[in-house]
Scaffold this active site. Structure first.
Site, PDB file in Angstrom:
ATOM      1  N   ARG A  25     -97.217 -24.630  36.511  1.00 14.49           N
ATOM      2  CA  ARG A  25     -97.417 -24.241  34.695  1.00 14.49           C
ATOM      3  C   ARG A  25     -98.949 -25.366  34.443  1.00 14.49           C
ATOM      4  NH1 ARG A  25     -94.493 -22.140  30.436  1.00 14.49           N
ATOM      5  NH2 ARG A  25     -93.336 -20.738  31.538  1.00 14.49           N
ATOM      6  N   ARG A  29    -100.472 -25.272  27.780  1.00 10.64           N
ATOM      7  CA  ARG A  29    -100.495 -26.048  26.550  1.00 10.64           C
ATOM      8  C   ARG A  29    -100.866 -27.349  26.332  1.00 10.64           C
ATOM      9  NH1 ARG A  29     -96.557 -22.507  23.140  1.00 10.64           N
ATOM     10  NH2 ARG A  29     -94.993 -22.893  24.989  1.00 10.64           N
ATOM     11  N   ARG A  38    -106.890 -20.422  25.132  1.00 12.35           N
ATOM     12  CA  ARG A  38    -105.626 -19.026  24.454  1.00 12.35           C
ATOM     13  C   ARG A  38    -105.822 -18.949  22.843  1.00 12.35           C
ATOM     14  NH1 ARG A  38    -102.120 -17.199  22.629  1.00 12.35           N
ATOM     15  NH2 ARG A  38    -100.448 -17.398  22.212  1.00 12.35           N
ATOM     16  N   ASP A  75     -97.921 -14.394  34.071  1.00 15.14           N
ATOM     17  CA  ASP A  75     -97.108 -14.621  33.959  1.00 15.14           C
ATOM     18  C   ASP A  75     -95.762 -14.032  34.775  1.00 15.14           C
ATOM     19  OD1 ASP A  75     -94.891 -16.560  32.301  1.00 15.14           O
ATOM     20  OD2 ASP A  75     -94.278 -14.499  32.590  1.00 15.14           O
ATOM     21  N   TYR A 146     -83.849 -11.477  32.919  1.00 12.05           N
ATOM     22  CA  TYR A 146     -84.622 -11.077  31.807  1.00 12.05           C
ATOM     23  C   TYR A 146     -84.478 -10.348  31.558  1.00 12.05           C
ATOM     24  CZ  TYR A 146     -87.681 -15.940  31.272  1.00 12.05           C
ATOM     25  OH  TYR A 146     -87.771 -17.467  31.342  1.00 12.05           O
TER      26      TYR A 146
HETATM   27  O1  CP3 Z   1     -97.465 -22.228  37.270  1.00 11.74           O
HETATM   28  C1  CP3 Z   1     -98.833 -22.055  36.382  1.00 11.74           C
HETATM   29  O2  CP3 Z   1     -99.877 -22.313  35.681  1.00 11.74           O
HETATM   30  C2  CP3 Z   1     -98.979 -20.188  36.445  1.00 11.74           C
HETATM   31  C3  CP3 Z   1     -98.960 -19.581  35.507  1.00 11.74           C
HETATM   32  C4  CP3 Z   1     -97.694 -19.651  35.154  1.00 11.74           C
HETATM   33  C5  CP3 Z   1     -96.773 -19.122  33.456  1.00 11.74           C
HETATM   34  N1  CP3 Z   1     -95.836 -18.683  33.972  1.00 11.74           N
HETATM   35  C6  CP3 Z   1     -98.082 -19.151  32.827  1.00 11.74           C
HETATM   36  C7  CP3 Z   1     -97.781 -18.912  31.266  1.00 11.74           C
HETATM   37  C8  CP3 Z   1     -96.499 -19.112  35.631  1.00 11.74           C
HETATM   38  C9  CP3 Z   1     -96.438 -18.298  36.892  1.00 11.74           C
HETATM   39  C10 CP3 Z   1     -94.931 -18.678  34.976  1.00 11.74           C
HETATM   40  C11 CP3 Z   1     -94.132 -18.608  35.699  1.00 11.74           C
HETATM   41  C12 CP3 Z   1     -92.797 -18.194  34.637  1.00 11.74           C
HETATM   42  N2  CP3 Z   1     -92.928 -17.760  33.612  1.00 11.74           N
HETATM   43  C13 CP3 Z   1     -91.675 -18.824  35.548  1.00 11.74           C
HETATM   44  C14 CP3 Z   1     -91.347 -19.176  35.925  1.00 11.74           C
HETATM   45  C15 CP3 Z   1     -90.922 -20.657  36.305  1.00 11.74           C
HETATM   46  C16 CP3 Z   1     -90.287 -21.553  35.350  1.00 11.74           C
HETATM   47  O3  CP3 Z   1     -90.746 -21.857  35.018  1.00 11.74           O
HETATM   48  O4  CP3 Z   1     -88.607 -21.663  35.546  1.00 11.74           O
HETATM   49  C17 CP3 Z   1     -90.811 -18.315  34.046  1.00 11.74           C
HETATM   50  C18 CP3 Z   1     -89.091 -17.904  33.517  1.00 11.74           C
HETATM   51  C19 CP3 Z   1     -91.657 -17.966  32.955  1.00 11.74           C
HETATM   52  C20 CP3 Z   1     -90.917 -17.785  31.904  1.00 11.74           C
HETATM   53  C21 CP3 Z   1     -91.783 -17.920  30.407  1.00 11.74           C
HETATM   54  N3  CP3 Z   1     -92.821 -17.557  30.553  1.00 11.74           N
HETATM   55  C22 CP3 Z   1     -91.529 -18.381  29.233  1.00 11.74           C
HETATM   56  C23 CP3 Z   1     -89.748 -18.891  29.314  1.00 11.74           C
HETATM   57  C24 CP3 Z   1     -92.197 -18.642  28.377  1.00 11.74           C
HETATM   58  C25 CP3 Z   1     -91.686 -19.740  27.588  1.00 11.74           C
HETATM   59  C26 CP3 Z   1     -92.261 -20.364  27.384  1.00 11.74           C
HETATM   60  C27 CP3 Z   1     -92.940 -21.168  26.700  1.00 11.74           C
HETATM   61  O5  CP3 Z   1     -94.222 -22.305  27.530  1.00 11.74           O
HETATM   62  O6  CP3 Z   1     -93.755 -21.279  25.877  1.00 11.74           O
HETATM   63  C28 CP3 Z   1     -93.597 -18.106  29.019  1.00 11.74           C
HETATM   64  C29 CP3 Z   1     -94.494 -18.123  28.758  1.00 11.74           C
HETATM   65  C30 CP3 Z   1     -95.924 -18.434  28.476  1.00 11.74           C
HETATM   66  N4  CP3 Z   1     -96.043 -18.596  31.132  1.00 11.74           N
HETATM   67  C31 CP3 Z   1     -96.370 -19.464  28.880  1.00 11.74           C
HETATM   68  C32 CP3 Z   1     -97.579 -19.877  30.033  1.00 11.74           C
HETATM   69  C33 CP3 Z   1     -99.075 -20.934  30.112  1.00 11.74           C
HETATM   70  C34 CP3 Z   1     -97.077 -20.202  27.542  1.00 11.74           C
HETATM   71  C35 CP3 Z   1     -97.932 -19.056  27.101  1.00 11.74           C
HETATM   72  C36 CP3 Z   1     -98.694 -19.363  25.502  1.00 11.74           C
HETATM   73  O7  CP3 Z   1     -99.810 -20.322  25.825  1.00 11.74           O
HETATM   74  O8  CP3 Z   1     -98.941 -19.420  24.562  1.00 11.74           O
END
Ligand code: CP3
Length: 339
Positions: A25, A29, A38, A75, A146
């Site tokens: 990540r 944000r 964003r 994602d 999911y």
């Molecule tokens: O690592 C990176 O920077 C690469 C991009 C990436 C994202 N999500 C961006 C993202 C990667 C590799 C993921 C993987 C992901 N997504 C996982 C596996 C890793 C982990 O964290 O366990 C999972 C379970 C998800 C599912 C997911 N996506 C959730 C639960 C959420 C909401 C939580 C949150 O932080 O908002 C997301 C959204 C998400 N994925 C965001 C980002 C940058 C936030 C979106 C926003 O900008 O509003």
């Protein structure tokens, strides 16, 4: 070959001057520049589907953090839309998925439908030749959970009931998702991904028995098949609750295991002949600079080898972390010389 190939050398167990670092990540944000980009799109998903913007976001950690690898901005849930699962990311609520639980309502995966992902990788490669680019996908179990839960969950009760009460259907779903992930990751390699990471975030909630019977065989096939197709491309398997599943995971064809802080890194690295990635507890970043320094150096000093290690967190960065502390962490790792 990227000019900085430290990360790829560490994954191949070749000599390194220092341990490479990147953070899960890392483009998110917590980063003010991310929040600006964003704001250009109504939803997170629209951002992922715009290769120009997604490529610019992927590159932010190169310019702002100085990490040793870039991870594709997308994602894990993105390819599920292509098999007919409706997906939304509501502001501040996390993802919502809509599936009726019937295998018959899913459609075959056409890799072309996620063309914007491969296009983002191509652009990132065109825009810079400094760092390797990591492609990624969710592991079949994490994706299945999911779909079944309809979003994030705390107990995973629906998933567990599905897998215990309808094991044949569950295995068919896992088979289907394994093929989706295989095709999806293969296209990412063809587009230029230098390494792959498979995210099995929710393995954490399973018993070892269920993991070995219902999760492991699919990841095993997936990693073996990826190595068959792309022997030169390193594959990293990220799994939570790592200590419980380490023995099984160490048998996978994955080149590297990305572990969380449930694992004693020096012990694991002495026991298993794998490259390891991890495993600083992300919450350390909420603490003071002194604590961050102490915990990070103590982890780095505990690594019993001079290569075959990639520094990362045990899980991703959170949106409310301070950018300046994240940058401090990266600098600490880059200043450390294994010896
Ligand atoms: O690592 C990176 O920077 C690469 C991009 C990436 C994202 N999500 C961006 C993202 C990667 C590799 C993921 C993987 C992901 N997504 C996982 C596996 C890793 C982990 O964290 O366990 C999972 C379970 C998800 C599912 C997911 N996506 C959730 C639960 C959420 C909401 C939580 C949150 O932080 O908002 C997301 C959204 C998400 N994925 C965001 C980002 C940058 C936030 C979106 C926003 O900008 O509003």
């Amino acid at each position: 070959m990227p000019r900085n190939d430290l990360f790829l050398r560490a994954l191949r167990n070749e000599p390194v001057e220092r341990f490479p670092v990147w953070l899960m990540r890392q483009a998110g944000r917590y980063m003010p520049e991310y929040r600006k980009l964003r704001a250009l799109k109504p939803s997170f998903l629209d951002l992922c589907k715009d290769p120009e913007l997604a490529a610019r976001i992927t590159l932010l950690p190169l310019e702002l953090l100085g990490v040793d690898a870039l991870i594709l901005f997308s994602d894990i849930l993105v390819p599920l839309e292509a098999i007919g699962v409706k997906l939304t990311f509501a502001e501040g609520e996390g993802p919502k998925l809509f599936w009726d639980g019937k295998l018959s309502s899913l459609k075959p995966f056409d890799p072309k439908e996620t063309g914007f992902v491969y296009e983002t990788i191509r652009r990132v490669k065109e825009l810079q030749d400094e760092l390797p680019v990591i492609g990624f996908a969710g592991a079949p179990f994490t994706l299945a959970s999911y779909m079944i839960e309809g979003g994030s969950s705390r107990e995973f009760l629906k998933t567990k009931r599905f897998m215990w009460e309808r094991p044949k259907e569950f295995k068919r779903l896992m088979d289907l998702l394994t093929e989706v992930v295989l095709a999806y990751l293969s296209e990412q390699v063809k587009a230029g991904a230098d390494a792959l990471q498979i995210f099995d975030s929710w393995s954490l909630y399973l018993s070892v028995e269920d993991y070995e019977e219902l999760v492991y065989p699919f990841v095993n096939y997936l990693t073996a098949e990826l190595k068959e197709r792309f022997p030169e491309t390193p594959v990293i398997y990220f799994f939570r609750g790592s200590a419980a599943f380490l023995e099984a995971a160490a048998d996978l064809r994955a080149d590297a295991l990305s572990v969380d802080w449930s694992v004693s890194l020096p012990e694991a690295m002495r026991l298993y002949d794998k490259v390891f990635q991890g495993n600083l507890e992300p919450s350390v970043l909420y603490s003071t600079h002194e604590v961050i320094k102490e915990k990070t150096l103590s982890l780095l000093k505990s690594v019993p080898r001079r290569t075959g290690f990639v520094f990362n967190l045990g899980h991703g960065l959170a949106p409310d972390m301070e950018f300046e502390k994240v940058k401090y962490l990266v600098e600490l790792v880059k200043g450390f010389r294994p010896g």
